[in-house]
Design a protein around this motif. Structure first.
Motif, PDB file in Angstrom:
ATOM      1  N   ILE A  37       0.853  -1.187   0.000  1.00  0.00           N
ATOM      2  CA  ILE A  37       0.000   0.000   0.000  1.00  0.00           C
ATOM      3  C   ILE A  37       0.888   1.236   0.000  1.00  0.00           C
ATOM      4  CG2 ILE A  37      -1.851   1.243   1.169  1.00  0.00           C
ATOM      5  CD1 ILE A  37      -2.761  -1.337   2.420  1.00  0.00           C
ATOM      6  N   LEU A  38       0.702   2.060  -1.009  1.00  0.00           N
ATOM      7  CA  LEU A  38       1.453   3.305  -1.155  1.00  0.00           C
ATOM      8  C   LEU A  38       0.510   4.485  -0.986  1.00  0.00           C
ATOM      9  CD1 LEU A  38       3.319   2.433  -4.499  1.00  0.00           C
ATOM     10  CD2 LEU A  38       4.086   1.924  -2.186  1.00  0.00           C
ATOM     11  N   GLY A  39       1.095   5.635  -0.702  1.00  0.00           N
ATOM     12  CA  GLY A  39       0.289   6.846  -0.627  1.00  0.00           C
ATOM     13  C   GLY A  39       0.976   7.890   0.228  1.00  0.00           C
ATOM     14  N   PRO A  40       0.563   9.148   0.098  1.00  0.00           N
ATOM     15  CA  PRO A  40       1.176  10.221   0.892  1.00  0.00           C
ATOM     16  C   PRO A  40       0.835  10.086   2.371  1.00  0.00           C
ATOM     17  CG  PRO A  40      -0.738  11.035  -0.309  1.00  0.00           C
ATOM     18  CD  PRO A  40      -0.503   9.634  -0.785  1.00  0.00           C
ATOM     19  N   SER A  41       1.594  10.797   3.192  1.00  0.00           N
ATOM     20  CA  SER A  41       1.293  10.822   4.627  1.00  0.00           C
ATOM     21  C   SER A  41      -0.129  11.323   4.843  1.00  0.00           C
ATOM     22  CB  SER A  41       2.275  11.744   5.353  1.00  0.00           C
ATOM     23  OG  SER A  41       3.574  11.230   5.261  1.00  0.00           O
ATOM     24  N   GLY A  42      -0.824  10.701   5.788  1.00  0.00           N
ATOM     25  CA  GLY A  42      -2.187  11.115   6.089  1.00  0.00           C
ATOM     26  C   GLY A  42      -3.240  10.526   5.183  1.00  0.00           C
ATOM     27  N   SER A  43      -2.855   9.577   4.335  1.00  0.00           N
ATOM     28  CA  SER A  43      -3.836   9.013   3.392  1.00  0.00           C
ATOM     29  C   SER A  43      -4.661   7.887   4.012  1.00  0.00           C
ATOM     30  CB  SER A  43      -3.125   8.504   2.131  1.00  0.00           C
ATOM     31  OG  SER A  43      -2.148   7.541   2.452  1.00  0.00           O
ATOM     32  N   GLY A  44      -4.300   7.438   5.228  1.00  0.00           N
ATOM     33  CA  GLY A  44      -5.080   6.397   5.901  1.00  0.00           C
ATOM     34  C   GLY A  44      -4.450   5.018   5.861  1.00  0.00           C
ATOM     35  N   LYS A  45      -3.255   4.903   5.305  1.00  0.00           N
ATOM     36  CA  LYS A  45      -2.617   3.593   5.135  1.00  0.00           C
ATOM     37  C   LYS A  45      -2.379   2.899   6.480  1.00  0.00           C
ATOM     38  CE  LYS A  45       1.154   5.266   3.385  1.00  0.00           C
ATOM     39  NZ  LYS A  45       0.971   6.691   3.698  1.00  0.00           N
ATOM     40  N   SER A  46      -1.703   3.594   7.387  1.00  0.00           N
ATOM     41  CA  SER A  46      -1.369   2.997   8.675  1.00  0.00           C
ATOM     42  C   SER A  46      -2.626   2.742   9.507  1.00  0.00           C
ATOM     43  CB  SER A  46      -0.399   3.894   9.456  1.00  0.00           C
ATOM     44  OG  SER A  46       0.826   4.001   8.765  1.00  0.00           O
ATOM     45  N   THR A  47      -3.587   3.645   9.417  1.00  0.00           N
ATOM     46  CA  THR A  47      -4.848   3.454  10.145  1.00  0.00           C
ATOM     47  C   THR A  47      -5.543   2.183   9.671  1.00  0.00           C
ATOM     48  OG1 THR A  47      -5.121   5.820  10.494  1.00  0.00           O
ATOM     49  CG2 THR A  47      -7.106   4.462  10.644  1.00  0.00           C
ATOM     50  N   PHE A  48      -5.532   1.948   8.362  1.00  0.00           N
ATOM     51  CA  PHE A  48      -6.153   0.731   7.831  1.00  0.00           C
ATOM     52  C   PHE A  48      -5.476  -0.512   8.398  1.00  0.00           C
ATOM     53  CE2 PHE A  48      -6.493  -2.484   4.332  1.00  0.00           C
ATOM     54  CZ  PHE A  48      -7.839  -2.779   4.542  1.00  0.00           C
ATOM     55  N   LEU A  49      -4.145  -0.517   8.453  1.00  0.00           N
ATOM     56  CA  LEU A  49      -3.444  -1.664   9.048  1.00  0.00           C
ATOM     57  C   LEU A  49      -3.872  -1.866  10.494  1.00  0.00           C
ATOM     58  CD1 LEU A  49       0.355  -1.862   8.111  1.00  0.00           C
ATOM     59  CD2 LEU A  49      -1.596  -2.973   7.052  1.00  0.00           C
ATOM     60  N   ARG A  50      -3.946  -0.781  11.240  1.00  0.00           N
ATOM     61  CA  ARG A  50      -4.283  -0.878  12.660  1.00  0.00           C
ATOM     62  C   ARG A  50      -5.725  -1.355  12.866  1.00  0.00           C
ATOM     63  NH1 ARG A  50      -0.843   1.655  16.207  1.00  0.00           N
ATOM     64  NH2 ARG A  50      -2.542   2.284  17.580  1.00  0.00           N
ATOM     65  N   CYS A  51      -6.589  -1.086  11.898  1.00  0.00           N
ATOM     66  CA  CYS A  51      -7.959  -1.595  11.984  1.00  0.00           C
ATOM     67  C   CYS A  51      -7.998  -3.110  11.768  1.00  0.00           C
ATOM     68  CB  CYS A  51      -8.850  -0.906  10.948  1.00  0.00           C
ATOM     69  SG  CYS A  51      -9.213   0.832  11.306  1.00  0.00           S
ATOM     70  N   ILE A  52      -7.102  -3.615  10.929  1.00  0.00           N
ATOM     71  CA  ILE A  52      -7.122  -5.050  10.623  1.00  0.00           C
ATOM     72  C   ILE A  52      -6.869  -5.879  11.870  1.00  0.00           C
ATOM     73  CG2 ILE A  52      -5.891  -6.888   9.370  1.00  0.00           C
ATOM     74  CD1 ILE A  52      -5.507  -4.873   7.073  1.00  0.00           C
ATOM     75  N   ASN A  53      -5.943  -5.420  12.730  1.00  0.00           N
ATOM     76  CA  ASN A  53      -5.721  -6.214  13.947  1.00  0.00           C
ATOM     77  C   ASN A  53      -6.335  -5.577  15.192  1.00  0.00           C
ATOM     78  OD1 ASN A  53      -3.964  -4.181  14.547  1.00  0.00           O
ATOM     79  ND2 ASN A  53      -2.178  -5.505  14.866  1.00  0.00           N
ATOM     80  N   ARG A  54      -7.314  -4.707  14.948  1.00  0.00           N
ATOM     81  CA  ARG A  54      -8.173  -4.142  16.010  1.00  0.00           C
ATOM     82  C   ARG A  54      -7.415  -3.260  17.001  1.00  0.00           C
ATOM     83  NH1 ARG A  54     -12.113  -3.405  19.294  1.00  0.00           N
ATOM     84  NH2 ARG A  54     -14.233  -3.950  18.743  1.00  0.00           N
ATOM     85  N   LEU A  55      -6.280  -2.691  16.564  1.00  0.00           N
ATOM     86  CA  LEU A  55      -5.670  -1.641  17.370  1.00  0.00           C
ATOM     87  C   LEU A  55      -6.509  -0.367  17.264  1.00  0.00           C
ATOM     88  CD1 LEU A  55      -1.886  -2.168  16.567  1.00  0.00           C
ATOM     89  CD2 LEU A  55      -3.053  -2.663  18.723  1.00  0.00           C
ATOM     90  N   GLU A  56      -7.286  -0.268  16.185  1.00  0.00           N
ATOM     91  CA  GLU A  56      -8.296   0.784  16.034  1.00  0.00           C
ATOM     92  C   GLU A  56      -9.624   0.115  15.686  1.00  0.00           C
ATOM     93  OE1 GLU A  56      -7.816   3.831  16.724  1.00  0.00           O
ATOM     94  OE2 GLU A  56      -5.667   4.177  16.479  1.00  0.00           O
ATOM     95  N   GLU A  57     -10.692   0.675  16.190  1.00  0.00           N
ATOM     96  CA  GLU A  57     -12.030   0.135  15.914  1.00  0.00           C
ATOM     97  C   GLU A  57     -12.662   0.913  14.771  1.00  0.00           C
ATOM     98  OE1 GLU A  57     -16.201  -0.687  18.381  1.00  0.00           O
ATOM     99  OE2 GLU A  57     -14.396  -0.024  19.419  1.00  0.00           O
ATOM    100  N   ILE A  58     -13.194   0.194  13.792  1.00  0.00           N
ATOM    101  CA  ILE A  58     -13.809   0.880  12.656  1.00  0.00           C
ATOM    102  C   ILE A  58     -15.169   1.454  13.066  1.00  0.00           C
ATOM    103  CG2 ILE A  58     -12.569  -0.555  11.003  1.00  0.00           C
ATOM    104  CD1 ILE A  58     -15.129  -2.086  10.452  1.00  0.00           C
ATOM    105  N   ASN A  59     -15.600   2.503  12.358  1.00  0.00           N
ATOM    106  CA  ASN A  59     -16.880   3.146  12.656  1.00  0.00           C
ATOM    107  C   ASN A  59     -18.016   2.632  11.790  1.00  0.00           C
ATOM    108  OD1 ASN A  59     -14.716   5.757  13.005  1.00  0.00           O
ATOM    109  ND2 ASN A  59     -16.050   5.263  14.718  1.00  0.00           N
ATOM    110  N   ALA A  60     -17.673   2.071  10.630  1.00  0.00           N
ATOM    111  CA  ALA A  60     -18.696   1.515   9.739  1.00  0.00           C
ATOM    112  C   ALA A  60     -18.018   0.543   8.785  1.00  0.00           C
ATOM    113  CB  ALA A  60     -19.398   2.622   8.955  1.00  0.00           C
ATOM    114  N   GLY A  61     -18.819  -0.348   8.227  1.00  0.00           N
ATOM    115  CA  GLY A  61     -18.287  -1.344   7.301  1.00  0.00           C
ATOM    116  C   GLY A  61     -17.953  -2.643   8.024  1.00  0.00           C
ATOM    117  N   ARG A  62     -17.301  -3.535   7.302  1.00  0.00           N
ATOM    118  CA  ARG A  62     -16.930  -4.842   7.867  1.00  0.00           C
ATOM    119  C   ARG A  62     -15.497  -5.180   7.474  1.00  0.00           C
ATOM    120  NH1 ARG A  62     -21.900  -7.869   8.594  1.00  0.00           N
ATOM    121  NH2 ARG A  62     -23.388  -6.311   9.314  1.00  0.00           N
TER     122      ARG A  62
END
Length: 255
Positions: A37-62
């Motif tokens: 996954i590529l992209g500029p800083s602040g694009s959500g890349k790291s947040t997405f990774l952290r959601c996969i292992n539940r270090l962050e809880e998603i607000n919608a979706g599955r």
């Protein structure tokens, strides 16, 4: 174990206050696939990774990992939040390597690797020590098991961090810009270990700015910007023949 994709994201949203960091991510990662996954800083890349292992809880979706909903159990049409114990157990089957190595400074390399299998999986100390020794060999540090983090270079510390994640025998490895904190001359040794993992069939999601690694090791390259997937596909398509202006501008900048 499911026969479907290792990771599936469906309309995943994540907010921090008023800031919507992920704005409806749809992705699938097949078993044995390497996704960069590529992209500029602040694009959500790291947040997405952290959601996969539940270090962050998603607000919608599955989000599913190995066919299981991340953080929830579904009964009929109702989602029930999993207790912390079940979330921790699921997280233990996902390895994660961060930008910073996060090694325990008071433990040797071998002890850093062996501690989680003993405390989390109930593995005997002898077996965990043996596992740590084998993994240190695997990452090219077989002679450094007795070294403390302060006695190792940044590249060596990151290789220990990879071995530590592998010690839990994960089915999925997540890498969050694992070379960004390293001096340039140390990047190659870490990427070599990751290439070996990829060649052995480990399912991997790698957030990175290393375009060369993405070209040579990825099955799929995803470009994210502004919390959305702008473009995805095989490396040759996305990196050598991007379709979107945002992707082209990013590649010009990092190239």
């Amino acid at each position: 174990m499911s026969n479907g994709p290792m990771v599936k994201a469906e309309a995943v949203h994540k907010r921090f206050g008023a800031l919507e960091v992920l704005q409806g991510i749809d992705l699938e990662v097949a078993r044995g696939e390497v996704m960069c996954i590529l992209g500029p800083s602040g694009s959500g890349k790291s947040t997405f990774l952290r959601c996969i292992n539940r270090l962050e809880e998603i607000n919608a979706g599955r989000l599913w990992v190995d066919g299981e909903l991340v953080g929830y159990r579904q009964k009929g049409d109702v989602l029930h939040a999993l207790p912390d114990r079940d979330i921790s157990e699921a997280r233990s089957r996902i390895g994660m390597v961060f930008q910073r190595f996060n090694l325990f400074p008071h433990l040797t390399a071998e002890q850093n690797i062996a501690i989680a299998p003993v405390k989390v999986q109930g593995v005997s100390k002898a077996e965990a020590k043996d596992r740590a020794a084998r993994l240190l060999e695997r990452v090219g540090l077989g002679d450094r098991g007795g070294s403390y983090p302060a006695q190792l270079s940044g590249g060596q510390q990151q290789r220990v961090a990879i071995a530590r994640a592998l010690a839990m025998q994960p089915k999925l490895m997540l890498f969050d810009e694992p070379t960004s904190a390293l001096d340039p001359e140390l990047v190659g040794e870490v990427l070599a270990v990751m290439r070996d993992l990829a060649s052995e069939g480990m399912t991997m999601i790698v957030v990175t700015h290393e375009i060369g690694f993405a070209k040579s090791a990825a099955d799929t390259v995803v470009f994210m910007d502004g919390g959305v997937v702008v473009e995805s596909g095989p490396p040759l398509k996305v990196l050598d023949n991007p379709q979107h202006e945002r992707t082209k501008a990013f590649l010009r900048e990092v190239g």
